[in-house]
Design an enzyme around this catalytic site. Sequence first.
Site, short mmCIF file in Angstrom:
data_model
loop_
_atom_site.label_atom_id
_atom_site.label_comp_id
_atom_site.label_asym_id
_atom_site.label_seq_id
_atom_site.Cartn_x
_atom_site.Cartn_y
_atom_site.Cartn_z
N LYS A 208 0.88 -1.19 0.00
CA LYS A 208 0.00 0.00 0.00
C LYS A 208 0.91 1.22 0.00
O LYS A 208 0.75 2.16 0.80
CB LYS A 208 -0.91 -0.05 1.24
N ASP B 64 -5.63 -3.27 -2.12
CA ASP B 64 -7.08 -3.25 -2.36
C ASP B 64 -7.40 -3.76 -3.76
O ASP B 64 -8.34 -4.55 -3.97
CB ASP B 64 -7.69 -1.86 -2.11
N ASP C 33 -2.40 -11.89 6.12
CA ASP C 33 -3.42 -12.55 6.94
C ASP C 33 -4.76 -12.51 6.21
O ASP C 33 -5.46 -13.52 6.07
CB ASP C 33 -3.49 -11.79 8.28
#
Length: 337
Positions: free
Chosen positions: A175, A209, A233
Site C-alpha cells: 500500500k 485493495d 493474513d
Amino acid sequence: MSREITLIRGDGIGPEITAATLEVLSALAVPIAWDEQVGGRAAVAAHGDPLPAATLDSIRRTRLALKGPLTTPVGGGYRSVTVALRQEFDLYANVRPARSIVPGGRYENVDLVVVRENTEGLYIGLDATFKVAGDRRALAQAMSITTREGSERICRYAFDYAVQHGRKKVTIVHKANILKATSGLFLDSGRRVAEKYRERVTCDDRIVDNCAMQLVLDPWQFDVIVTTNLFGDILSDEAAGLVGGLGLAPGGNVGTHAAIFEAVHGSAPDIAGRGVANPAALMLAAVMMLDHMGEGDAARRMHEAIVTTIARDNVRTRDLGGNASTADFARAVTRRL
Ligand code: NAD
C-alpha cells in the site's frame, strides 16, 4: 534413519484430525520418529503451563513440528501459543497455498501461494489506548514496524520458493501509495530482491485493495503473492475462501532454524469430539512438511491421494457437503495410497 519430528496434537478437533493424519503418514512409510509434546489446554492441565519448556526444547532439537490447532482463551488467560511459537523460533515466513480441489466450485483450477511476513508490521504488539479528559480509551495508536532486513528475507523466501516449486511469477502486494514509509520500504526491498531472480522468475506488484478485487475477478493471474503481515493474513483467508474454505487450507510457518506445519483453521470447539471434522487441511500441512523435509516423492503421493479421494472418489466430510466421518476420510486416503 528416522527423522525425529515434534508432534503436538492440539485441542478441540486437534486429536481427531491428528490421528487421521498420522494414519495416512504411516501408510506412506516415510521413516519418522515422533516426539510427542503438549501445548495449550492439554499442557495447562498436565504442567500448569500452556507452552512447557519440554515442548520448546523438543522443537529446538528436532527443528520441525506438526501441530494441531490450539485454543486461545478469549478476553484474558494465556496468550496465543501459536503466536508465541512463531516468535520464539523466528518463523518469519507464513506459507499458505490455495489450490482448487473440489470440482464444480465457483473457482476451478486456482493454484496460488500466499507468502506472508510473520514477524513485523502491525503484529509487533505496540498497540495502546490513551486517556484524554477522563476517557481512558479516547485515543488508540498502533505501531507498525517494517525493516529492510525483514522485507528482504521474506521476499527472498518467496522467490526461492518460486524457483524450487517451478512457479513463474511473484507479485509483491503493498500500500505504498498511502503508507509511503513502511509499505514503500517493503516494495522497494521486494523490487531489489526481484532483480536478482530476473532470469528465473518474473515479478509484478499490486496495491492491496486492487489485489483483493483481482483475486475475486481473476485469481488465475496469480502465482506467488508476497506481502506484509496484516495484508497476508487477510489475503490468505480470501484465497482459502476461493478454493473451498478452512477445511482445505494448510499452512507452514518457516524460519531459518525451525519450521512448524499446521492447518489454518482453529480448534473448532463446536464440532470437537464428534468425529466429523475434516482432517484434509492438516493432511495437506503434512504434505508441505514432507516437501520441506526433501521427501518430494512422498509429498506428491500423499497430495494426489487426498485430491483423488475428494474429487474422484467423492469421499467428503460434512463441511464439503458429504457425510464421511474423519475416520472414513482417513481410511479412504490410506486406501488410495
Ligand atoms: P475455527 O477455525 O476453530 O472454526 C471456525 C468454523 O469452521 C467453525 O464453525 C468450525 O466448526 C469450522 N471448522 C474449522 N475447522 C474445521 C474442520 N477441520 N472441519 C470442519 N469444520 C471446521 O475458528 P474459531 O471458532 O474462531 O476458533 C476456535 C479456537 O481456535 C479459538 O480458541 C482460536 O483462538 C483457536 N485458533 C487456533 C489456531 C491455531 O492453533 N493455529 C488458528 C485459529 C484459531
